[in-house]
Design a protein around this motif. Sequence first.
Motif, PDB file in Angstrom:
ATOM      1  N   SER A  67       0.835  -1.194   0.000  1.00 53.08           N
ATOM      2  CA  SER A  67       0.000   0.000   0.000  1.00 53.08           C
ATOM      3  C   SER A  67       0.873   1.248   0.000  1.00 53.08           C
ATOM      4  CB  SER A  67      -0.927  -0.002   1.213  1.00 53.08           C
ATOM      5  OG  SER A  67      -0.178  -0.270   2.366  1.00 53.08           O
ATOM      6  N   TRP A  68       2.164   1.072   0.194  1.00 52.11           N
ATOM      7  CA  TRP A  68       3.118   2.154  -0.008  1.00 52.11           C
ATOM      8  C   TRP A  68       3.983   1.732  -1.176  1.00 52.11           C
ATOM      9  CZ3 TRP A  68       5.323   3.342   5.548  1.00 52.11           C
ATOM     10  CH2 TRP A  68       4.338   4.030   6.284  1.00 52.11           C
ATOM     11  N   GLY A  69       3.836   2.384  -2.291  1.00 49.10           N
ATOM     12  CA  GLY A  69       4.588   1.940  -3.461  1.00 49.10           C
ATOM     13  C   GLY A  69       5.636   2.949  -3.864  1.00 49.10           C
ATOM     14  N   LEU A  70       5.676   3.153  -5.171  1.00 48.57           N
ATOM     15  CA  LEU A  70       6.608   4.092  -5.773  1.00 48.57           C
ATOM     16  C   LEU A  70       6.541   5.469  -5.112  1.00 48.57           C
ATOM     17  CD1 LEU A  70       8.528   4.293  -8.136  1.00 48.57           C
ATOM     18  CD2 LEU A  70       6.615   4.802  -9.622  1.00 48.57           C
ATOM     19  N   TYR A  71       5.323   5.922  -4.824  1.00 49.57           N
ATOM     20  CA  TYR A  71       5.174   7.288  -4.297  1.00 49.57           C
ATOM     21  C   TYR A  71       5.918   7.467  -2.988  1.00 49.57           C
ATOM     22  CZ  TYR A  71       1.297   7.820  -7.631  1.00 49.57           C
ATOM     23  OH  TYR A  71       0.537   7.891  -8.742  1.00 49.57           O
ATOM     24  N   PHE A  75       8.977   9.699  -2.036  1.00 51.58           N
ATOM     25  CA  PHE A  75       8.852  10.676  -0.953  1.00 51.58           C
ATOM     26  C   PHE A  75      10.071  10.613  -0.036  1.00 51.58           C
ATOM     27  CE2 PHE A  75       7.719  10.696   3.594  1.00 51.58           C
ATOM     28  CZ  PHE A  75       7.530  12.058   3.779  1.00 51.58           C
ATOM     29  N   VAL A  76      10.427   9.396   0.362  1.00 55.36           N
ATOM     30  CA  VAL A  76      11.568   9.236   1.257  1.00 55.36           C
ATOM     31  C   VAL A  76      12.834   9.762   0.580  1.00 55.36           C
ATOM     32  CG1 VAL A  76      12.952   7.586   2.535  1.00 55.36           C
ATOM     33  CG2 VAL A  76      10.508   7.246   2.353  1.00 55.36           C
ATOM     34  N   PHE A  77      12.949   9.490  -0.710  1.00 55.91           N
ATOM     35  CA  PHE A  77      14.107   9.971  -1.461  1.00 55.91           C
ATOM     36  C   PHE A  77      14.159  11.502  -1.452  1.00 55.91           C
ATOM     37  CE2 PHE A  77      15.672  11.491  -5.597  1.00 55.91           C
ATOM     38  CZ  PHE A  77      16.973  11.025  -5.541  1.00 55.91           C
ATOM     39  N   PHE A  78      13.024  12.138  -1.700  1.00 55.15           N
ATOM     40  CA  PHE A  78      12.992  13.603  -1.738  1.00 55.15           C
ATOM     41  C   PHE A  78      13.353  14.201  -0.384  1.00 55.15           C
ATOM     42  CE2 PHE A  78      10.098  14.584  -5.627  1.00 55.15           C
ATOM     43  CZ  PHE A  78      11.017  13.931  -6.423  1.00 55.15           C
ATOM     44  N   ARG A 373      15.862   3.421  -1.645  1.00 59.02           N
ATOM     45  CA  ARG A 373      14.576   3.720  -0.991  1.00 59.02           C
ATOM     46  C   ARG A 373      13.508   2.747  -1.467  1.00 59.02           C
ATOM     47  NH1 ARG A 373      18.296   6.184   0.106  1.00 59.02           N
ATOM     48  NH2 ARG A 373      18.520   8.084   1.309  1.00 59.02           N
ATOM     49  N   TYR A 374      13.533   2.471  -2.751  1.00 58.63           N
ATOM     50  CA  TYR A 374      12.550   1.544  -3.328  1.00 58.63           C
ATOM     51  C   TYR A 374      12.684   0.168  -2.665  1.00 58.63           C
ATOM     52  CZ  TYR A 374       9.560  -0.295  -7.049  1.00 58.63           C
ATOM     53  OH  TYR A 374       8.524  -0.861  -7.749  1.00 58.63           O
ATOM     54  N   VAL A 375      13.943  -0.243  -2.466  1.00 60.09           N
ATOM     55  CA  VAL A 375      14.192  -1.561  -1.863  1.00 60.09           C
ATOM     56  C   VAL A 375      13.857  -1.558  -0.373  1.00 60.09           C
ATOM     57  CG1 VAL A 375      16.053  -3.148  -1.285  1.00 60.09           C
ATOM     58  CG2 VAL A 375      15.881  -2.284  -3.582  1.00 60.09           C
ATOM     59  N   ILE A 376      13.888  -0.396   0.239  1.00 61.30           N
ATOM     60  CA  ILE A 376      13.496  -0.339   1.653  1.00 61.30           C
ATOM     61  C   ILE A 376      11.983  -0.456   1.774  1.00 61.30           C
ATOM     62  CG2 ILE A 376      13.291   1.215   3.642  1.00 61.30           C
ATOM     63  CD1 ILE A 376      16.081   2.227   3.047  1.00 61.30           C
ATOM     64  N   VAL A 377      11.254   0.208   0.884  1.00 59.84           N
ATOM     65  CA  VAL A 377       9.802   0.307   1.065  1.00 59.84           C
ATOM     66  C   VAL A 377       9.078  -0.951   0.596  1.00 59.84           C
ATOM     67  CG1 VAL A 377       7.722   1.585   0.432  1.00 59.84           C
ATOM     68  CG2 VAL A 377       9.832   2.819   0.909  1.00 59.84           C
ATOM     69  N   ILE A 378       9.336  -1.411  -0.620  1.00 57.14           N
ATOM     70  CA  ILE A 378       8.425  -2.393  -1.218  1.00 57.14           C
ATOM     71  C   ILE A 378       8.642  -3.851  -0.763  1.00 57.14           C
ATOM     72  CG2 ILE A 378       7.702  -3.416  -3.427  1.00 57.14           C
ATOM     73  CD1 ILE A 378       8.286   0.110  -3.633  1.00 57.14           C
ATOM     74  N   PRO A 379       9.877  -4.395  -0.788  1.00 58.15           N
ATOM     75  CA  PRO A 379       9.993  -5.828  -0.451  1.00 58.15           C
ATOM     76  C   PRO A 379       9.415  -6.176   0.920  1.00 58.15           C
ATOM     77  CG  PRO A 379      12.065  -4.998  -1.296  1.00 58.15           C
ATOM     78  CD  PRO A 379      11.197  -3.811  -1.105  1.00 58.15           C
ATOM     79  N   ALA A 402       1.803   2.699 -15.311  1.00 55.25           N
ATOM     80  CA  ALA A 402       2.224   3.874 -16.082  1.00 55.25           C
ATOM     81  C   ALA A 402       1.777   5.154 -15.381  1.00 55.25           C
ATOM     82  CB  ALA A 402       1.648   3.801 -17.494  1.00 55.25           C
ATOM     83  N   ILE A 403       0.608   5.107 -14.757  1.00 56.09           N
ATOM     84  CA  ILE A 403       0.112   6.283 -14.044  1.00 56.09           C
ATOM     85  C   ILE A 403       1.073   6.667 -12.926  1.00 56.09           C
ATOM     86  CG2 ILE A 403      -1.759   7.142 -12.571  1.00 56.09           C
ATOM     87  CD1 ILE A 403      -3.069   6.702 -15.100  1.00 56.09           C
ATOM     88  N   GLU A 404       1.468   5.663 -12.139  1.00 55.33           N
ATOM     89  CA  GLU A 404       2.378   5.964 -11.026  1.00 55.33           C
ATOM     90  C   GLU A 404       3.705   6.521 -11.528  1.00 55.33           C
ATOM     91  OE1 GLU A 404       1.553   2.007  -9.279  1.00 55.33           O
ATOM     92  OE2 GLU A 404       2.394   2.909  -7.485  1.00 55.33           O
ATOM     93  N   VAL A 405       4.217   5.895 -12.591  1.00 55.00           N
ATOM     94  CA  VAL A 405       5.493   6.367 -13.131  1.00 55.00           C
ATOM     95  C   VAL A 405       5.343   7.812 -13.594  1.00 55.00           C
ATOM     96  CG1 VAL A 405       7.227   6.007 -14.917  1.00 55.00           C
ATOM     97  CG2 VAL A 405       6.210   4.044 -13.757  1.00 55.00           C
ATOM     98  N   SER A 406       4.221   8.097 -14.288  1.00 60.60           N
ATOM     99  CA  SER A 406       4.018   9.466 -14.788  1.00 60.60           C
ATOM    100  C   SER A 406       3.940  10.458 -13.641  1.00 60.60           C
ATOM    101  CB  SER A 406       2.719   9.543 -15.593  1.00 60.60           C
ATOM    102  OG  SER A 406       2.696   8.554 -16.566  1.00 60.60           O
ATOM    103  N   VAL A 407       3.199  10.111 -12.599  1.00 61.98           N
ATOM    104  CA  VAL A 407       3.065  11.044 -11.485  1.00 61.98           C
ATOM    105  C   VAL A 407       4.417  11.245 -10.807  1.00 61.98           C
ATOM    106  CG1 VAL A 407       1.952  11.425  -9.257  1.00 61.98           C
ATOM    107  CG2 VAL A 407       0.625  10.537 -11.157  1.00 61.98           C
ATOM    108  N   THR A 408       5.222  10.192 -10.774  1.00 65.14           N
ATOM    109  CA  THR A 408       6.557  10.330 -10.197  1.00 65.14           C
ATOM    110  C   THR A 408       7.437  11.219 -11.068  1.00 65.14           C
ATOM    111  OG1 THR A 408       6.346   8.164  -9.178  1.00 65.14           O
ATOM    112  CG2 THR A 408       8.549   9.047  -9.371  1.00 65.14           C
TER     113      THR A 408
END
Lengths: 446, 307
Positions: A67-71, A75-78, A373-379, A402-408
């Motif tokens: 439920s916490w994905g790419l966004y 966010f953590v990266f930013f 960050r991606y590896v911290i959040v998703i796995p 694609a929507i998530e990627v675009s918003v990112t």
Amino acid sequence: MNDLPKQKETTLSFEKIKKDILHPMQNHKGLELWIVFLIAVISVCGWAYYIQLKDGLGVTGMRDYVSWGLYIANFVFFVAVSLVGMLISSILGLLRIDWITPISRIAEIIAVAFVAVAGLVIVLDMGRPDRVLNVMIHGRFQSPILWDVTVITTYLTVSALLLILPMIPDLAICKKELTKASPIMKKLYNILSLGYINTPEQHKHLHKMIRTLMVLIVPIGLAIHTVTSWLFAATLRNGWDTTIFGPYFVAGAFVAGAAALIIAMYFFRVNYKLQDYITDLQFDKMGKLLVAVCLVYLYFNLNEFLVPGYKMKTGDDVHLKELFYGHWAIMFWSSQLLGNIIPIILLVYKKFRKPLPIMIISLFVLAGAWFKRYVIVIPTLLHPHLPIQNVPENFVHYYPTAIEVSVTVLSFALVLLIITVLSKIFPVVPIVETAESKGIEVKIDA
Amino acid sequence: MKNTIKNIAALFLIFIFSGSLANAQGWSVPSSAKKKQNPYEATAKNISSGKKIYNLNCKSCHGDPTMANMLPLAPVAPTDLGSQNFLVQSSDGEIYYKVNKGQGAMPTFEKTLSDEDKWMVITFLRSFDKNKKERQQVAEIKNPEVTDVKLELKVNEAEKNMSAKLSGVTKTGKRVGLQGIEMSFLVKRSFGFLDVSGEDPYTNEKGDVQIQFPKDLPGDREGQVNMLVKVTDDAFYGKLEEARVVTLGVPTDPVNPLDERAMWGTRANAPIWIIVTFVGGVVGIWSVIFLVLFQMIKLPKLASKQD
């Protein structure tokens, strides 16, 4: 300052500094094109966000497990990158380290842009962004979410002040010098420069305020990333349930922030022709700083993975094996190797700390930081302690849509746009401070 | 609960051992073990408790006796332990040995079941043996054929005990008590039921059974608890149960964990220290910010002061 002996060349030099720094702000053709490009990207990706708003978060790849994905990874990266403001202009500034003078404003601009968009990313991740105020209205003091929202707003405010206050003398110069500026901009310079004419009293007063904020931002900066880490560490989950998450995140943030700063320094140096100001010295020092923070981060990583990896507790074992040699191995090891270990080794050598090589290395470090960050959040989210029975197939995998990627992409474009606009209306290298640090007399007319 | 865990553990074993089972051999039971006798009588009570133990420990694999609805395990499926074939071939001692030792996916119950429990199960299984009818007769004691079976409860709140009476109407139209039937006295708790039947919840010759209610069982504010009394084994007279609210528990003021100040509480119930830290931090830091903003206003004035 005023009591320095007047010399003809130095007066000239002050003119030259002013000209060098102010000139590119108004006479840079590519800049407008770049802004147009960014706005185009934002508009296109804005369409993706519109679809998400219209149809709900179901258009993303996020389901009950992830439920916490790419966004949120983004966010953590930013938030991490934005910490560079505190590192450079505050910690090093308070230590009176002088080589940061020409790059401290870039650091502050990065901080403001990234933390502002970080807050926005959270809103972008909401299915009902119209309810964002409920976090404040109904927020629980026990919830890290309330702390996070509070501390991000505070950090944004203080960072913005730390951008503007040291810039007041420069704005007074802008007011005088940028005759071609639009009336709105003139008005802005007029207001923000607060009638500054560099009298000794004003100088003293201004620097007292700045130093107050520099001290203030240290606990806020630590808090912003510690609280962000607690969003994870306060839950009982494999990979997040660790006590070092606060300092671990802060250390990682310094890595990401330093790398981002080096990249920005390079682009401003080249595009704004600031070779005389952002010199090889700054890159060399930043390279050493990057090695230092990378080493700290490496040490934390060693703790974070070696200790649980040695014990392989039930639950942790699945998670760790997925990272070490399972589905996430490529992302995990490339973020560790390309984003940390190899850069450390390379940057030990002076020739890699020259502007171009270190910029390229920093690109890897920054990309590595993003994937980290991606590896911290998703796995972690994919391996709940209490798995759902008969769980639908699309819950147990996560691929951003694609929507998530675009918003990112939108959020990145927005960050770049903010940085670009700020660097178009404000001098990216402090004029007065640079002159003062070179012992050149500063003269600001009323 | 414990037995559920056992069963789950047993299921795990199935998977672990199913590979090595491929070349499973037949059982080899020493002849001395075969001769071992069941020290327990085939009374209705023993059969009934054997059934209980069987249902908890064996049914998940072996299914219902005589129904051949066992788990289809490979390579050797669990035997239907109620089938005549099996019962004819196996002596009580042989079954006892096999239950103790296990083989392949069949777990060992040497340590997990008491001797008594194992013999009860064997007694239960033996009750399906057609060759031992005379014993089974003993087992299905004296109760005449009845209709209109009734379960009546009586509660003595002062003594904290309750009794149940099981009766039915015979062909001659007389209502008689039913003997030797196991009853279950269950108290509703947050999750499922607590069995308070005690050691010997079998009806006597009048069809009565009395149990002592635990003295320390918490009830609600008035000490009320929800009781469910039922005939343990539906096989006798079908499903027969009676629910009742009784005032036998210890009156207890319910504690709602959400009522206290705690990390998991609502915002109004946040711990004081966290409110103080948050509010203090926000007020402290933002006062400094406002102080700085306020100081900014002074800056233009300082310019004129110079002149």
